[in-house]
Design an enzyme around this catalytic site. Structure first.
Site, PDB file in Angstrom:
ATOM      1  N   ASN A 196       6.449  -8.432  -8.516  1.00 42.08           N
ATOM      2  CA  ASN A 196       6.557  -9.886  -8.415  1.00 42.08           C
ATOM      3  C   ASN A 196       8.026 -10.293  -8.337  1.00 42.08           C
ATOM      4  O   ASN A 196       8.901  -9.670  -8.939  1.00 42.08           O
ATOM      5  CB  ASN A 196       5.805 -10.627  -9.522  1.00 42.08           C
ATOM      6  CG  ASN A 196       6.145 -10.208 -10.931  1.00 42.08           C
ATOM      7  OD1 ASN A 196       6.549  -9.065 -11.187  1.00 42.08           O
ATOM      8  ND2 ASN A 196       5.982 -11.113 -11.874  1.00 42.08           N
TER       9      ASN A 196
ATOM     10  N   GLU B 277       1.259  -8.371  -5.331  1.00 41.41           N
ATOM     11  CA  GLU B 277       0.268  -7.969  -4.321  1.00 41.41           C
ATOM     12  C   GLU B 277       0.727  -8.362  -2.919  1.00 41.41           C
ATOM     13  O   GLU B 277       0.597  -7.596  -1.962  1.00 41.41           O
ATOM     14  CB  GLU B 277      -1.085  -8.644  -4.584  1.00 41.41           C
ATOM     15  CG  GLU B 277      -1.755  -8.236  -5.884  1.00 41.41           C
ATOM     16  CD  GLU B 277      -1.398  -9.148  -7.046  1.00 41.41           C
ATOM     17  OE1 GLU B 277      -0.223  -9.516  -7.203  1.00 41.41           O
ATOM     18  OE2 GLU B 277      -2.321  -9.460  -7.821  1.00 41.41           O
TER      19      GLU B 277
HETATM   20  N1  THU Z   1       1.588 -12.415 -10.779  1.00 42.00           N
HETATM   21  C1  THU Z   1       1.484 -11.375  -9.890  1.00 42.00           C
HETATM   22  O1  THU Z   1       2.494 -10.877  -9.384  1.00 42.00           O
HETATM   23  N2  THU Z   1       0.249 -10.916  -9.599  1.00 42.00           N
HETATM   24  C2  THU Z   1      -0.899 -11.328 -10.210  1.00 42.00           C
HETATM   25  O2  THU Z   1      -1.974 -10.821  -9.901  1.00 42.00           O
HETATM   26  C3  THU Z   1      -0.846 -12.372 -11.240  1.00 42.00           C
HETATM   27  C4  THU Z   1       0.451 -13.095 -11.343  1.00 42.00           C
HETATM   28  C5  THU Z   1       2.926 -12.861 -11.170  1.00 42.00           C
HETATM   29  C6  THU Z   1       3.378 -14.180 -10.634  1.00 42.00           C
HETATM   30  C7  THU Z   1       4.412 -14.562 -11.683  1.00 42.00           C
HETATM   31  O3  THU Z   1       5.644 -13.949 -11.341  1.00 42.00           O
HETATM   32  C8  THU Z   1       3.912 -13.953 -12.967  1.00 42.00           C
HETATM   33  O4  THU Z   1       2.968 -12.977 -12.584  1.00 42.00           O
HETATM   34  C9  THU Z   1       3.276 -14.932 -13.929  1.00 42.00           C
HETATM   35  O5  THU Z   1       2.331 -15.702 -13.276  1.00 42.00           O
END
Ligand code: THU
Length: 142
Positions: free
Chosen positions: A48, A61
């Site tokens: 992320n 993802e």
């Molecule tokens: N996030 C993801 O990268 N994938 C997920 O499936 C759920 C949420 C990230 C987005 C943000 O950086 C952090 O998790 C909190 O929401």
């Protein structure tokens, strides 16, 4: 539709523990790593990437899917989601939509790196009645 518990290759968990270190999550402190596996056996990782303008955050993802597409691979068969909290985390709605674009039958495997617990679904279970290309008329007269 309830998730199935599932086992995964322990080497993937070990690799995910290294990759998740590269997550850029200074605002939420919630680090995520994702792995896209293609039907011809290629692997693409993502983390992320958050931003001071919070809404610009990109989930792990979608970063992993972008890496696969950049390498010319659209045949996504699995999307793994790794987190460091106790519970496996299913993909957000936006990521469900993006996964569905490439394969509604894709397996989504969510794992806690802390507990080793994994859950598994099909994309079409997490996003039923999805909006897809099929709903876009092919010509102005359609
Ligand atoms: N996030 C993801 O990268 N994938 C997920 O499936 C759920 C949420 C990230 C987005 C943000 O950086 C952090 O998790 C909190 O929401």
């Amino acid at each position: 539709m309830s998730a199935m518990s599932t086992d995964i290759d322990p080497t993937l968990l070990e690799k995910a523990k290294k990759v998740i270190e590269n997550a850029y999550a200074p605002y939420s402190n919630f680090r995520v790593a994702a792995l896209v596996a293609t039907s011809d056996g290629h692997h693409y990782w993502g983390v992320n990437v958050e931003n001071a303008s919070y809404g610009l955050t990109i989930c792990a993802e979608r970063i992993a899917i972008g890496a696969a597409l950049t390498d010319g691979k659209k045949n996504i068969s699995q999307v793994y989601v790794f987190v460091e909290s106790n519970q496996p985390v299913p993909p957000c709605g936006a990521c469900r939509q993006v996964i569905t674009e490439f394969n509604p039958d894709a397996e989504i495997i969510a794992c806690s790196l802390r507990t080793g617990i994994c859950k598994r679904w099909r994309a079409k279970e997490l996003l039923p009645e999805a909006f897809t290309l099929d709903y876009i008329p092919k010509s102005e007269n359609a």
